[in-house]
Design an enzyme around this catalytic site. Structure first.
Site, PDB file in Angstrom:
ATOM      1  N   GLU A  87     -30.302-134.602   5.461  1.00 34.67           N
ATOM      2  CA  GLU A  87     -30.234-135.378   6.707  1.00 34.67           C
ATOM      3  C   GLU A  87     -31.183-134.857   7.777  1.00 34.67           C
ATOM      4  OE1 GLU A  87     -26.097-135.536   7.830  1.00 34.67           O
ATOM      5  OE2 GLU A  87     -25.729-137.168   6.428  1.00 34.67           O
ATOM      6  N   GLU A 121     -23.913-139.763  -0.149  1.00 34.34           N
ATOM      7  CA  GLU A 121     -22.690-139.163   0.393  1.00 34.34           C
ATOM      8  C   GLU A 121     -21.814-140.236   1.011  1.00 34.34           C
ATOM      9  OE1 GLU A 121     -23.089-136.137   3.359  1.00 34.34           O
ATOM     10  OE2 GLU A 121     -24.684-135.107   2.274  1.00 34.34           O
TER      11      GLU A 121
HETATM   12  C1  GAL Z   1     -23.007-135.257   6.209  1.00 34.04           C
HETATM   13  C2  GAL Z   1     -23.733-134.019   5.723  1.00 34.04           C
HETATM   14  C3  GAL Z   1     -22.843-133.195   4.834  1.00 34.04           C
HETATM   15  C4  GAL Z   1     -21.507-132.989   5.481  1.00 34.04           C
HETATM   16  C5  GAL Z   1     -20.901-134.318   5.804  1.00 34.04           C
HETATM   17  C6  GAL Z   1     -19.562-134.176   6.486  1.00 34.04           C
HETATM   18  O1  GAL Z   1     -23.619-135.855   7.292  1.00 34.04           O
HETATM   19  O2  GAL Z   1     -24.898-134.350   5.032  1.00 34.04           O
HETATM   20  O3  GAL Z   1     -23.458-131.945   4.596  1.00 34.04           O
HETATM   21  O4  GAL Z   1     -21.683-132.241   6.650  1.00 34.04           O
HETATM   22  O5  GAL Z   1     -21.740-135.010   6.691  1.00 34.04           O
HETATM   23  O6  GAL Z   1     -19.123-135.399   6.967  1.00 34.04           O
END
Ligand code: GAL
Length: 653
Positions: free
Chosen positions: A146, A300
């Site tokens: 990110e 994710e």
């Molecule tokens: C994302 C990030 C992850 C984790 C997740 C938690 O934005 O890439 O590493 O932090 O959020 O919600």
């Protein structure tokens, strides 16, 4: 033979004693996991001192995964430099706009312009690629995480000046573009220019916007250096980096998407229930559009809701429905953050595929059921399999400009406007994609323009040509106002779009209180004094001035909505333009050319225009879906589509 879908998540074995790893792999197999992202934040465990590597643990993890038949999306951990690095190179720590140099203690504390950080990033990239180039497990590289940390330090200042020199050539052009005559900001030497650091009052909006462009470009350069090295050392292994979506856009995704081998996105809806389903569809359509017809990946998501004032579990079935919304739009799979919920550390309360309660839990049972369902759905050959009828214009530069200082209303919200346009069509079952204002647009029956404050001359000409050629353009207020340097286009708003819209706006009248428009309901936030200049009024303000207008141009029509309507008012305007779907609200039907996904987000049984045999259960679908149900059926016949209007546009900007 099509590839199976990817299913899994971020796997952080370094947080757990080794005994847990074997159980992890066994549980992954039980859940049908096929891919895990390993090592995103492992830099300090892989390189505990400069140039000294401890790969042993990662060797064992990758061997275990490979033995279990699980692929690895191997991370290059540059999002979180080790403490020793920050201590040795304090000049590589982020400086905020207030001049505060951040300290180590969280993550993402780096400056992409610091030479030491760039060198160290390439060093760990090379070490990982050389170590694992012949290993069985890795199937993809996951660079960084990110991207999104702007820095205002002296390294960033020097790089910003170099970027500006490339953009403007000389100081005269820069002074002109930034309107530095205002408040005596004229620059007579490049050395006088800094990032937009904390200052007494409003900063210069053109400087602020250029800095955001610069940050996106410099982070992209950091990514590209690593990607190029990986391509050289491990040819053929795709390289991706996961984008953070929606509420926070630090990079120009159209530009970035041409540089990654696979677009991958992280999606965390802030809404709940139906609002979450709407936001998920929006995110997936954005990703699909950035991918420009190529497959992409939901990298994710979470098994619970993590945004908002309180975290909450996803309701039964939502984990699967959200995943399928992405798969239906061309995602190569469904991935999560993270495999096992952490017991300590900053995100110890973030949900996992294996929750704190362990595998004997509703969440893990749903995770296993989803794995089983995904096993039965072959991966999509790409998002281009969907025929989108309508495009919504999406441009991060325009969004950044509207987030700039000193605008006439703090309530103008580009993201909210884009989301509303998407949501209203989603509820009616109209297939939508996103396009950049300079993309070729003739394929679309209609193009919606949310509050697109900033627009280039080229893009404005593109929109006019689209209408001339027979398109339907629906422009919302506060569009077309500024040029690419945030300078107002004079002679009446909406500047660049005045002619195509056949109107001239003499004054803005931001609204403190709603006013009621006949037939369209409440108008909020904004109103305008609109003069007709070829267009006709379709709806009027209570005082009689035009509120919504229509202008026939060439073979097409350009509509203008000069205020913010609620969803039903906006839907009524779209219906006037001829845009109305026949979908049931909350029942999502996504037609790829060779199969159809139907997802019922409501709590009632619903009719669905789908027949055939469900690929997931093997049972016949009889035109009805139970509460929260979903099916995937092969398409009966390939829909006959006019090829002119049948595709997602390639991302060729
Ligand atoms: C994302 C990030 C992850 C984790 C997740 C938690 O934005 O890439 O590493 O932090 O959020 O919600």
């Amino acid at each position: 033979m099509r590839m199976p879908l990817w299913y899994g998540g971020d796997y952080n074995p370094e947080q757990w004693p080794e005994e847990v790893w074997a159980e992890d792999v066994a549980l992954m197999r039980r859940a049908g996991v096929t891919l895990v992202t390993v090592g995103v934040f492992s830099w300090s465990r892989l390189e505990p001192a400069e140039g000294r590597y401890t790969f042993g643990w990662l060797d064992r993890v990758l061997d275990l995964l490979a033995d279990g038949g699980i692929g690895v999306d191997l991370a290059v951990p540059t999002a979180s430099p080790p403490p020793w690095f920050s201590l040795a190179h304090p000049d590589a720590l982020t400086v905020t706009r207030d001049g505060v140099r951040l300290t180590h203690g969280s993550r993402d504390t780096y400056c992409v312009n610091a030479p030491a950080y760039r060198e160290a990033s390439l060093r760990i990239t090379r070490a990982l690629a050389e170590r694992y180039r012949d290993h069985r497990a890795p199937v993809m590289w996951h660079v960084h995480n990110e991207y999104g940390t702007p820095c205002h330090c002296d390294h960033a200042a020097a790089a910003f000046r170099a970027w500006l020199r490339r953009r403007y050539g000389g100081l005269d052009a820069l002074n002109d573009a930034w309107t530095t005559a205002f408040w005596g900001q004229h620059y007579s030497d490049w050395a006088q220019i800094t990032p937009p650091r904390a200052t007494q009052y409003l900063p210069n909006p053109a400087q602020a916007l250029d800095f955001r462009r610069f940050v996106s470009d410099e982070m992209l350069a950091h990514f590209a250096e690593q990607r190029d090295l990986l391509r050289e050392l491990t040819p053929g292994v795709p390289v991706t980096t996961n984008y953070v979506l929606a509420g926070w856009a630090c990079v120009d995704h159209w530009k970035w998407s041409r540089e990654v081998d696979l677009v991958s996105v992280d999606d965390y809806p802030s809404g709940r229930g139906m609002a979450a389903a709407e936001q998920t569809a929006f995110a997936a359509d954005l990703a699909r559009s950035w991918a420009g017809g190529r497959p992409w990946l939901l990298m994710e998501q979470a098994t619970g809701y993590v945004l908002g004032p309180r975290a909450s579990p996803k309701e039964p079935g939502e984990i699967a429905r959200h995943s399928l919304q992405h798969v239906a739009r061309g995602s190569k799979g469904a991935m999560f953050f993270q495999w096992r919920a952490s017991r300590g550390g900053a995100e110890q309360w973030h949900p996992g595929m294996v929750p704190h309660a362990g595998p004997d839990s509703r969440v893990f049972r749903e995770v296993c059921a989803l794995g089983e369902a995904l096993e039965r759905i072959p991966a999509s050959a790409g998002g281009s399999l969907i025929d989108a009828e309508v495009a919504i214009l999406w441009d991060e530069e325009a969004w950044w400009a509207v987030q700039g200082p000193g605008l006439p209303s703090a309530e103008i919200d580009y993201l909210a406007a884009a989301r509303q346009a998407h949501r209203v069509l989603w509820r009616q079952g109209v297939a939508v994609c996103f396009a950049h204002p300079s993309h070729d647009l003739p394929a679309y029956r209609a193009v919606l323009v949310p509050s697109l404050y900033l627009i280039s001359d080229e893009a404005a000409r593109n929109l006019a040509a689209y209408v001339e050629g027979g398109g339907t353009l629906v422009v919302s207020f506060f569009s077309g106002i500024a040029d690419e340097h945030t300078r107002i286009r004079l002679g009446g708003y909406p500047g660049a779009l005045r002619e195509v819209l056949g109107i001239r706006v003499e004054e803005f009248r931001p609204l403190a209180e709603p006013v009621e428009l006949p037939e369209l309901g409440p108008a909020t936030v904004w109103s305008e004094v609109v003069h007709l200049d070829g267009a006709e009024a379709v709806a009027r303000y209570p005082g009689g001035g035009p509120a919504v207008t229509r202008h026939r141009v060439g073979a097409g029509t350009a509509w203008y909505v000069s205020t913010r309507l609620d969803d039903s008012g906006y839907a009524r305007v779209l219906a006037h333009t001829g845009l109305a779907g026949s979908g049931t609200p909350g029942v999502e039907v996504v037609r790829q050319r060779d199969r159809v996904f139907a997802i019922n987000h409501t709590e009632d049984e619903q009719p669905v225009p789908v027949d055939g045999t469900d690929l997931i259960t093997g049972r016949p679908v009889d035109g009805r879906l139970g509460p929260g149900g979903y099916v995937v059926v092969p398409a009966q016949t390939r829909p006959a589509v006019d090829p002119r209007r049948s595709r997602d546009l390639p991302n060729h900007r």
